[in-house]
Design an enzyme around this catalytic site. Structure first.
Site, mmCIF file in Angstrom:
data_model
loop_
_atom_site.group_PDB
_atom_site.id
_atom_site.type_symbol
_atom_site.label_atom_id
_atom_site.label_comp_id
_atom_site.label_asym_id
_atom_site.label_seq_id
_atom_site.Cartn_x
_atom_site.Cartn_y
_atom_site.Cartn_z
ATOM 1 N N MET B 118 34.983 31.380 41.840
ATOM 2 C CA MET B 118 35.739 30.720 40.797
ATOM 3 C C MET B 118 37.232 30.694 41.055
ATOM 4 O O MET B 118 37.936 29.867 40.504
ATOM 5 C CB MET B 118 35.554 31.436 39.463
ATOM 6 N N VAL B 121 42.656 34.738 44.977
ATOM 7 C CA VAL B 121 43.503 35.894 44.714
ATOM 8 C C VAL B 121 44.602 35.961 45.768
ATOM 9 O O VAL B 121 44.332 35.876 46.967
ATOM 10 C CB VAL B 121 42.676 37.192 44.732
ATOM 11 N N LYS B 136 45.498 36.260 40.260
ATOM 12 C CA LYS B 136 44.220 35.585 40.368
ATOM 13 C C LYS B 136 44.326 34.270 39.625
ATOM 14 O O LYS B 136 44.724 34.230 38.466
ATOM 15 C CB LYS B 136 43.130 36.439 39.734
ATOM 16 N N ASP B 230 28.963 41.323 36.237
ATOM 17 C CA ASP B 230 28.988 40.982 37.657
ATOM 18 C C ASP B 230 29.382 42.191 38.488
ATOM 19 O O ASP B 230 30.261 42.116 39.342
ATOM 20 C CB ASP B 230 29.932 39.801 37.898
#
Lengths: 196, 807
Positions: B118, B121, B136, B230
């Site tokens: 997604m 960084v 991020k 996650d």
């Protein structure tokens, strides 16, 4: 592969008859496909529109019952079957209405039945075409008109990149980037639908 | 110089602010243009997709009518949110030419650290506070996706509310040209994924230390009402100490050394990436049931698209510990979909088999975290952290003396740890042998453990009977049971308290009715809340009217919750005639290593609400009906429930059907794998109840069953000549579908014929007279051929096993 997780979100949502949004999206997505297929099979514009309407009504009625199982074939295939059936029904209806007057256009079309493999391949092509245009229309507002034109002219219509850069007054590099980004975005939408 | 293919791919996903140099480069470099085209692959998308026909008025009319036809409100197609679309447009606005390593807001971008699904960084510098930070930001593609953007902002909100040593701190949420980004604490070091890639696997002590810290971080997350969703090695960061002492580089994996002494010296572990964190109770982000997470580390409920709670993170952490300690990721496969199937249905290979040097307690702990049913796992991150910390907190090890080798030291340490944790874990299942070494150290807990009786975990009182303990317990307590009993008890009723009743180490408690011989008036245990039983044996029979109504069925259940989830692990319930061993009338039902028996008894009764699931793994069902499922007429047809039945043995005797379905409205997803179905000729695999009015013909019956059951199976063993489908009318047997063989049965569900086999099944220990099997079946033979791998009746997989040997 049988995966419950990635199964049929839109249909699932439609089963819940409260979800009008799902229905709207469904109609917008598939009516043009069925219409285009009907046209391809030789129907008049108005008849093809009727076909689309009939098929989607039929889907709406059976959505509550319908259990889509990827193991038993794709949704695309299922919709194809429903569409063919409706086309046949239409022919029968037209036949009755036309009895006495002789010819029925729809009947004729049915009789010029292409073989199933060819017909289904055409359906699939129509499906993909339709999906592409649907996805393109969906994501278009996300982009600047210049970016969109850069993509559309060079990737879809087939204009020369340098010429397009001059016309649009952007750099060649910008066109490459716009194409890349918009293509990826459209692909993302298409993949989301195909995962369903 | 040209970027590599990977770099180019990353750069294409960057926000325009950072793309100026790329744009310039593409203006001149033919090779890179070609590479971009290759990566973009416009051709495959656009080929065969010429421009659409001009809009047909007829089609528009048809669409309009279809939309109006529904009784829907006018908002069929949601109007584009004005503000959102403006924001999106600015995303692509040309921005100053700062190039790749430019500025984002006030932060100076130094380098790209990583790119995930997604986001991107960067390492960056905060000129104001003069410190290095991590930034991020969503990849451009993702930033255009409203759902992802919402998710990203949630990350910001969630993470901002958390400050904990084991969680990456969020410094700020900022925005640059409409693209939100997070400013995070910069963690110098590497991720667990990188470390595992380098070293293969970790020494046990290191794995425990990391596990304990992740558990502590998770506890903080969960206590704020959040779920991470996650947890995986790449989201676990190992912070390098300033003195350079990274995680013991001299340690070599393979020794199985727990090395508790290093506990204070290793890197600090920090949980990163709240990309998927979700507020418990929030509306799910995608109504479409999109699966979020990383398949390899996902929990079964996540992989199924079910609602998840905090226990999903514990499953994922279990998988991380498995992988970290053995170097083998238990569910990995070539395709994400196959991996998700495995997560849902396959038992991972026993950890101890993969890595024999690991101690028993650790393997058990990991497997317990990876239980398919959330109710069967360790229930909270705090509990897990405590268990893992206890294993680290052995007595301080004296400084190495010249005569004692490092290896010996480590060995001593590991034995101490094992002894401590075996007690702490309350080992009541598995093979049952003692795990302690010669240096078994005394029990560290302050409360004295009784030889018999009941205690509430964390308290000191010992209760002599279960009724008193239940009365004293509060919501979410664990009642520990010591000794074998038999405990005689009156029928028990817990209202409004979620409780666990757990047999403790070396205890195999048996419960019986207070009035010997007579049948009890009521269930052994009834509740309206969540209930977990571990390692209990219950002999009970109920004097209650027969009948198939909901109330009748529930009144006949020996263990029952009318309002919560029920989880049973390693339990044995022996029922009276016509009784039901366990029942749940609302929530999930999770059965693991259980044995349900009784003449004419029903193993389990379940009446699910929408979305509920039932799992039964490695259980034995005996009696008249194995499983009775009452579907709810009042539930919408779209509200399905799921059943996953794996490695069970169904030897229902003098029966009509193994599984009975009452009511036929609610769609049921049935997944069966590795079961042994020993239904005799007059007993069918599936039975459905039909009304008096219907005369069920075989065809109708098949249609009926397929209208609400979606059956998938693999690796099952069916009795040759068995019946598969039958209908029962309230007045008696209706009809059976003529399905002659397992091949015909599989064909009905469009499954390939090799998915399951049939054969002549024989249990060597079954005398043919008693309906009740011995506690542990020794063998099963398929006299017509081999037994498929991992079928229910594999000796190791049948029955509750050693937990009931003492009977």
């Amino acid at each position: 592969m049988n995966s419950t997780s990635t199964r049929v979100s839109l249909l699932m949502r439609m089963r819940d008859s409260q979800d009008r949004e799902a229905w709207g999206e469904f109609v917008q997505r598939y009516a043009p496909l069925i219409h285009a297929y009907g046209r391809h099979r030789g129907l008049q514009d108005a008849d093809a529109a009727d076909l689309a309407q009939e098929v989607l009504r039929c889907v709406a009625r059976s959505a509550a019952e319908f259990r889509y199982d990827p193991a038993r074939g794709s949704f695309r295939g299922w919709l194809y079957t429903v569409t063919r059936n409706e086309l046949r029904k239409m022919a029968v209806r037209n036949d009755r209405q036309a009895s006495g007057t002789g010819e029925s256009a729809v009947r004729q079309i049915l009789e010029q039945q292409p073989d199933v493999a060819t017909d289904e391949a055409e359906w699939t092509r129509e499906y993909q075409r339709n999906l592409f245009h649907w996805a393109a229309a969906k994501v278009r507002p996300e982009f600047r008109e210049t970016s969109w034109q850069a993509f559309w002219r060079t990737a879809v219509v087939g204009h020369d990149i340098n010429a397009a850069a001059t016309e649009l007054n952007v750099t060649v590099g910008a066109i490459y980037i716009a194409r890349s980004r918009i293509t990826a975005r459209i692909r993302q939408e298409i993949e989301a639908v195909e995962r369903e | 110089m040209c970027p590599t293919r990977e770099q180019l791919e990353t750069m294409l996903a960057l926000p325009p602010a950072l793309q100026a140099s790329l744009e310039e480069h593409l203006g001149t470099c033919q090779a890179c243009r070609q590479l971009v085209d290759e990566l973009t692959d416009v051709g495959s998308l656009v080929a065969e997709r010429p421009s659409a026909e001009p809009k047909s008025a007829h089609l528009q009319r048809a669409i309009q009518q279809l939309l109006e036809h529904s009784e829907a409100p006018a908002t069929v197609v949601p109007a584009e949110n004005e503000a959102a679309s403006t924001a999106r447009l600015t995303l692509l606005a040309p921005i100053d030419r700062q190039g790749f390593s430019g500025k984002l807001g006030m932060y100076q971008i130094r380098r790209l650290i990583g790119q995930g699904g997604m986001g991107i960084v960067f390492e960056a510098y905060d000129p104001l506070l003069k410190r290095t930070v991590a930034i991020k930001m969503l990849s451009m593609l993702t930033a255009l996706n409203e759902e992802a953007k919402v998710r990203f902002l949630r990350e910001a909100q969630a993470a901002a509310a958390l400050t904990h040593e084991n969680i990456v701190t969020i410094h700020a949420v900022d925005e640059d040209n409409g693209i939100p980004f997070l400013v995070l604490q910069y963690v110098a070091g590497e991720s667990l994924a990188e470390r595992l890639k380098r070293e293969g696997r970790l020494p046990l002590g290191e794995a425990i230390r990391i596990g304990a810290q992740v558990a502590r971080g998770l506890a903080a997350i969960h206590e704020k009402g959040l779920i991470h969703r996650d947890i995986k090695p790449s989201n676990i960061l190992l912070e390098e100490m300033s003195d350079g002492a990274v995680s013991g580089k001299d340690e070599r994996p393979g020794s199985g050394d727990p090395r508790p002494t290093r506990a204070q010296h290793g890197p600090t572990v920090k949980i990163a990436d709240f990309g998927l964190v979700k507020n418990i109770g929030d509306e799910p982000l995608s109504a479409s049931g999109t699966v979020a997470g990383t398949p390899e580390f996902m929990s079964p409920e996540q992989a199924t698209g079910h609602a998840v709670d905090a226990r999903t993170d514990l499953f994922s952490l279990g998988v991380v510990l498995y992988a970290a300690s053995s170097g083998v990721s238990p569910f990995r496969s070539d395709s994400p979909l196959l991996t998700m199937d495995r997560v849902r249905e396959t038992k991972p290979r026993p950890l101890q088999e993969v890595e024999p040097t690991l101690p028993d307690w650790f393997c058990r702990l990991v497997h317990r975290l990876m239980a398919k049913g959330p109710g069967l796992r360790i229930q909270s991150a705090r509990e897990l952290a405590k268990l893992l910390e206890q294993s680290q907190a052995g007595p301080p090890i004296p400084p190495p003396r010249p005569l004692m080798s490092r290896r010996l030291l480590a060995l001593t340490a590991s034995l101490l740890v094992i002894a401590g944790l075996a007690v702490a874990l309350g080992i009541y299942y598995g093979r049952g042998e003692s795990n302690g070494g010669p240096d078994k150290r005394p029990e560290p807990a302050p409360a004295k453990k009784p030889a018999a009786g009941f205690m509430i975990a964390g308290r000191r009182d010992v209760h002599q009977d279960l009724a008193n303990a239940l009365m004293a317990a509060s919501d979410n307590d664990v009642i520990e049971v010591y000794g074998n009993g038999p405990y005689r008890t009156v029928p028990l009723n817990i209202a409004g308290k979620r409780l666990t009743i757990r047999a403790m180490a070396e205890s195999r408690p048996v419960f019986r009715s207070k009035s010997p011989g007579a049948r009890a008036q009521e269930p052994f245990l009834q509740t309206d809340a969540d209930l977990r039983l571990e390692g209990l044996t219950i002999h009970w029979s109920i004097e209650a009217p027969l009948g198939k109504s909901e109330a009748n069925m529930l009144a006949r259940c020996i263990v029952v919750s009318t309002g919560g989830q029920v989880a049973l692990a390693h339990c044995r319930i022996v029922a009276g005639q016509m009784d039901v061993c366990v029942g749940a009338s609302t929530g999930n039902l999770e059965l693991d290593h259980c044995h349900f028996a009784g003449e004419k008894a029903v193993g389990a009764y379940w009446r699910p609400v929408a979305g509920a699931h039932l799992t039964a793994d490695n259980c034995v069902f005996e009696g008249r009906i194995g499983l009775s499922v009452a579907t709810r007429a009042e539930t919408a047809r779209s509200a399905s429930a799921s059943l996953v039945l794996t490695h069970n043995t169904w030897v229902v005797d003098k029966s009509i059907q193994l599984m009975m379905f009452l009511g036929t409205k609610q769609p049921l997803e049935l997944t069966t794998r590795g079961n042994l179905f020993d239904n005799t000729q007059h007993c069918s695999l599936i039975g459905v109840m039909v009304s008096k009015k219907i005369e069920p013909t075989p065809d109708k019956l098949i249609g009926l069953v397929r209208s609400f059951i979606n059956w998938t199976e693999s690796g099952n063993l069916h009795r040759r000549g068995a019946e598969y489908l039958s209908a029962q009318r309230p007045t008696g047997v209706g009809a059976s579908a003529e399905i002659a063989s397992v091949a015909g049965w599989l064909k009905l569900w469009k499954l390939p014929p090799e998915h399951s086999v049939e054969g002549d099944i024989r249990f060597h220990q079954r005398d043919g007279k008693s309906a009740i099997l011995p506690p542990r079946l020794e063998r099963v033979d398929n006299e017509s051929g081999p037994v498929p791998a991992k079928v229910g009746a594999d000796p190791d997989r049948v029955g509750p096993g050693a937990a009931h040997h003492s009977q």
